[in-house]
Design a protein around this motif. Structure first.
Motif, PDB file in Angstrom:
ATOM      1  N   VAL A   1      -9.589 -31.508  -5.837  1.00 30.29           N
ATOM      2  CA  VAL A   1      -9.919 -32.710  -6.601  1.00 30.29           C
ATOM      3  C   VAL A   1     -11.384 -32.682  -7.030  1.00 30.29           C
ATOM      4  O   VAL A   1     -11.730 -33.021  -8.172  1.00 30.29           O
ATOM      5  N   LEU A   2     -12.258 -32.268  -6.135  1.00 29.23           N
ATOM      6  CA  LEU A   2     -13.690 -32.235  -6.447  1.00 29.23           C
ATOM      7  C   LEU A   2     -14.019 -31.138  -7.459  1.00 29.23           C
ATOM      8  O   LEU A   2     -14.929 -31.294  -8.279  1.00 29.23           O
ATOM      9  N   LEU A   3     -13.280 -30.033  -7.424  1.00 28.35           N
ATOM     10  CA  LEU A   3     -13.474 -28.996  -8.442  1.00 28.35           C
ATOM     11  C   LEU A   3     -13.069 -29.521  -9.819  1.00 28.35           C
ATOM     12  O   LEU A   3     -13.741 -29.256 -10.827  1.00 28.35           O
ATOM     13  N   LEU A   4     -11.951 -30.281  -9.865  1.00 19.70           N
ATOM     14  CA  LEU A   4     -11.548 -30.900 -11.125  1.00 19.70           C
ATOM     15  C   LEU A   4     -12.624 -31.869 -11.621  1.00 19.70           C
ATOM     16  O   LEU A   4     -12.967 -31.876 -12.813  1.00 19.70           O
ATOM     17  N   CYS A   5     -13.193 -32.649 -10.703  1.00 24.24           N
ATOM     18  CA  CYS A   5     -14.240 -33.601 -11.081  1.00 24.24           C
ATOM     19  C   CYS A   5     -15.506 -32.882 -11.542  1.00 24.24           C
ATOM     20  O   CYS A   5     -16.225 -33.390 -12.413  1.00 24.24           O
ATOM     21  N   THR A   6     -15.778 -31.711 -10.970  1.00 28.93           N
ATOM     22  CA  THR A   6     -16.927 -30.917 -11.427  1.00 28.93           C
ATOM     23  C   THR A   6     -16.754 -30.535 -12.895  1.00 28.93           C
ATOM     24  O   THR A   6     -17.678 -30.665 -13.706  1.00 28.93           O
ATOM     25  N   PHE A   7     -15.568 -30.074 -13.237  1.00 27.21           N
ATOM     26  CA  PHE A   7     -15.281 -29.730 -14.640  1.00 27.21           C
ATOM     27  C   PHE A   7     -15.392 -30.968 -15.525  1.00 27.21           C
ATOM     28  O   PHE A   7     -15.988 -30.919 -16.616  1.00 27.21           O
ATOM     29  N   LEU A   8     -14.856 -32.098 -15.066  1.00 30.18           N
ATOM     30  CA  LEU A   8     -14.892 -33.323 -15.867  1.00 30.18           C
ATOM     31  C   LEU A   8     -16.316 -33.849 -16.022  1.00 30.18           C
ATOM     32  O   LEU A   8     -16.667 -34.395 -17.074  1.00 30.18           O
ATOM     33  N   MET A   9     -17.152 -33.691 -14.996  1.00 29.99           N
ATOM     34  CA  MET A   9     -18.552 -34.089 -15.143  1.00 29.99           C
ATOM     35  C   MET A   9     -19.281 -33.180 -16.125  1.00 29.99           C
ATOM     36  O   MET A   9     -20.202 -33.604 -16.827  1.00 29.99           O
ATOM     37  N   GLY A  10     -18.848 -31.926 -16.199  1.00 30.46           N
ATOM     38  CA  GLY A  10     -19.374 -31.042 -17.235  1.00 30.46           C
ATOM     39  C   GLY A  10     -18.974 -31.529 -18.613  1.00 30.46           C
ATOM     40  O   GLY A  10     -19.781 -31.488 -19.564  1.00 30.46           O
ATOM     41  N   VAL A  11     -17.722 -32.025 -18.746  1.00 26.02           N
ATOM     42  CA  VAL A  11     -17.274 -32.605 -20.019  1.00 26.02           C
ATOM     43  C   VAL A  11     -18.123 -33.822 -20.360  1.00 26.02           C
ATOM     44  O   VAL A  11     -18.562 -34.008 -21.509  1.00 26.02           O
TER      45      VAL A  11
END
Length: 648
Positions: A120-130
């Motif tokens: 979940v946190l890896l997904l959020c890392t990508f989304l924070m990059g977005v």
């Protein structure tokens, strides 16, 4: 006179005054909270998977690399789309949308921290990059829309300083919070979750206060294909050579900085023999240096976009990165030491001084480039130009990681990697300045106006920040053109007596500046007409043209009669329908100083007879409509300016 945004006058003493104004302050704190939250989240997550959780499929040694790569990936994929959206829609509304997205992402991340769910946190890392990808073009395209030319350097300096302070605070907060024990009422993971959500909410709240910033290209049709749009963005940026090469220059700065930031942990441990606190100290010193250099740009540039600081920054980056290699290579082996023990040894002070100074000069290097890109990009394409910059930045940062990793894998030490980067920086900077000589010319003009003369300008707000204009000035010395370069926020094309091109060094400098040599019509009629055609082309292109209507350097210090070339230039412009204001100027107290003639009429026989650092002034008058200009009337205006005391 070029248009400046409402409220962007000259009454404010420095960039800190912008923090009291609604057109800047809410935006500043919005980007500050976003940068802090990005780094709080990423650093806490990195520490958690490195030290606290056992994840078989994500070894601790790869955690930082994977998290960093996931955060950067959206910059490559979606920057082009983000640039289109920032040009098409109101920027204040776009910022609020992005902040809403941040709140949603952080709510998901909070659940991931509390449950210890790494996927979940890896997904959020990508989304924070977005999130950061969407915010980037808006951030830098908004500034020139709300700030005047005299405020743009200071505004960029504040943003750059704020970003690095936010990065520092986010890393410190993330490291401290995630380290809290889990056996208390609110453990470290829960505290990180709460902090991330609160930071996102604070950013969204302050974003509500950002004033409307209308779309610059509302009719734009968005191309949702990120690959074709990325290519189109890069091609668009290449259409303006000065802007595109400046984009490459900024991307190189990110390459340079990424080498140092990525190596701080291993540099602290393996070379300086310090613990995690020492690595954190290096980050603090680097951040303070960048922030200081960024803020100095407005002072050193006298509130103009002074790209002459860029070569100065590049020189400092290479000099102090090289000295860092020599300071670090001879350190004796020692046991791992804490912060107090490290600071207590004077041998480490040189290391910290080198790190502070190389980062300070990196701030001097980057801020004027950002401001130049904002100033020279077409308003309708500005956000897409910034998006192209973000794409290039990401590519250069990836290249930085790969090259640094290859060098370390080949047996290079960390100090040797720093030395390699310093040498590469000198080569790359030299190449950029060769491609875009305007940087070097502005550096020479900036240095001459500060270290040869004590140069003061009065009335520089009368120099147009956009559009064609003719600057008219008295001719006192061989460096008049250099001083006018230093006074103008824009490049100037000079129409000059062909004989001055024979002066060693200065002749080469003026050729580099694409000055137009003009010979008397009786001496060379073809060259005379060619000079006027080139002058007309400068005005057609909407640029500044400067002439010295006396026809040559004064022989006795007095203002000579003005010749009729100015009338011919204006008549030609009027015939082509070009509105050309004429700005009178007067250089004061320059006669008898360095590079002027002496009373006998010779050139620089005793060039330092009055010494260095003489007070010299430039008085600039208000622009005159072309219809009111005659040689006699213009001479009277310049004479009146010449009679004024040296600008204070």
């Amino acid at each position: 006179m070029g248009h400046e945004p409402a409220g962007a006058g000259h009454a404010h003493p420095n960039q800190f005054a912008l923090l009291r104004q609604r057109r800047f302050a809410p935006f500043f704190w919005t980007q500050f909270s976003g940068a802090a939250n990005d780094n709080l989240f990423k650093f806490a997550f990195t520490v958690m998977v490195t030290y606290q959780l056992s994840v078989s499929w994500l070894p601790p040694a790869l955690a930082g690399l994977v998290i960093g790569a996931l955060f950067i990936l959206p910059f490559l994929l979606f920057s082009a789309t983000a640039g289109q959206l920032a040009d098409k829609y109101d920027k204040a509304r776009t910022v609020r949308f992005v902040k809403n997205l941040e709140v949603a992402i952080m709510l998901v991340a909070a659940a991931g921290f509390i449950a210890g769910q790494v996927p979940v946190l890896l997904l959020c890392t990508f989304l924070m990059g977005v999130h950061s990808t969407l915010f980037g073009p808006v951030k830098f395209a908004l500034l020139p829309q709300v700030l005047g030319e005299r405020e743009l350097t200071g505004g960029n300096g504040m943003v750059e300083m704020g970003t690095f302070v936010a990065i520092l605070l986010g890393n410190v907060a993330g490291g401290l919070l995630v380290a809290l024990p889990e056996d208390v009422l609110i453990g470290g993971h829960a505290m990180v979750a709460v902090a991330c959500v609160l930071a996102a909410l604070a950013g969204r709240a302050v974003a509500q206060c950002i004033p409307a910033a209308p779309a610059t290209d509302p009719e734009l049709t968005v191309n949702w294909n990120p690959f074709t749009e990325t290519w189109r963005n890069l091609q668009l940026a290449r259409g303006n050579p000065v802007v595109f090469r400046s984009l490459l220059g900024i991307s190189w700065m990110w390459f340079f900085g990424a080498v140092f930031l990525s190596q701080f942990p291993s540099f602290a441990k393996e070379v300086l023999h310090g613990n995690e606190q020492v690595a954190s100290l290096l980050l603090v010193v680097f951040s303070v240096g960048i922030g200081t250099g960024s803020l100095l740009c407005e002072v050193l540039g006298r509130r103009h976009v002074e790209i002459g600081l860029v070569p100065l920054g590049a020189i400092g980056m290479s000099v102090f990165a090289t000295d860092l290699y020599f300071a670090a290579r001879g350190l004796p082996a020692a046991d791992l030491m804490g912060l107090a023990a490290f600071v207590s040894q004077p041998v480490h002070w040189r290391v910290m001084a080198d790190l502070a100074l190389l980062s300070l000069f990196a701030g001097l290097y980057s801020v004027p480039m950002y401001a130049l890109i904002q100033l020279r990009s077409a308003p309708t394409h500005r956000a897409r130009t910034i998006a192209a910059n973000n794409i290039l930045n990401a590519l250069f940062m990836i290249a930085s990681a790969l090259i640094a990793g290859a060098l370390l894998g080949a047996g290079f030490t960390v100090p040797q990697v720093f030395l390699f980067t310093a040498i590469a920086n000198a080569v790359v900077a030299g190449y950029i300045f060769w491609l875009v000589p305007e940087y070097l010319l502005r550096f020479i003009a900036w240095g001459a106006s500060r270290f040869v003369y004590r140069f003061k300008v009065h009335g520089d707000e009368h120099i147009p920040t956009a559009g064609a204009a003719v600057l008219v000035c008295n001719h006192v010395s061989f460096v008049d053109a250099v001083l006018l370069m230093a006074a103008s926020p824009r490049p100037i094309c000079f129409l000059m007596d062909h004989r001055i091109f024979r002066v060693p060094v200065l002749g080469r400098l003026f050729r580099l500046a694409r000055a137009i040599p003009i010979a008397p019509q009786k001496e060379d009629a073809a060259a005379y007409e060619a000079a006027f055609e080139r002058a007309a082309q400068v005005l057609r292109d909407g640029d500044l043209l400067a002439i010295f209507p006396e026809g040559g350097i004064t022989h006795d210090g007095s203002l000579q009669p003005f010749q009729g070339g100015i009338v011919k230039i204006l008549a030609r412009a009027q015939a082509e329908g070009i509105e050309v204001p004429v700005v009178p100027m007067a250089l004061t107290n320059l006669w008898g100083s360095c590079f002027s003639r002496i009373e006998r009429g010779g050139a620089m026989v005793r060039p330092f007879r009055r010494g260095l650092f003489n007070p010299v002034g430039l008085n600039v008058g208000s622009a005159l409509p072309a219809a009111q200009v005659t040689p006699e009337a213009l001479r009277e205006k310049v004479a009146a300016l010449l009679a004024q005391r040296i600008a204070k």
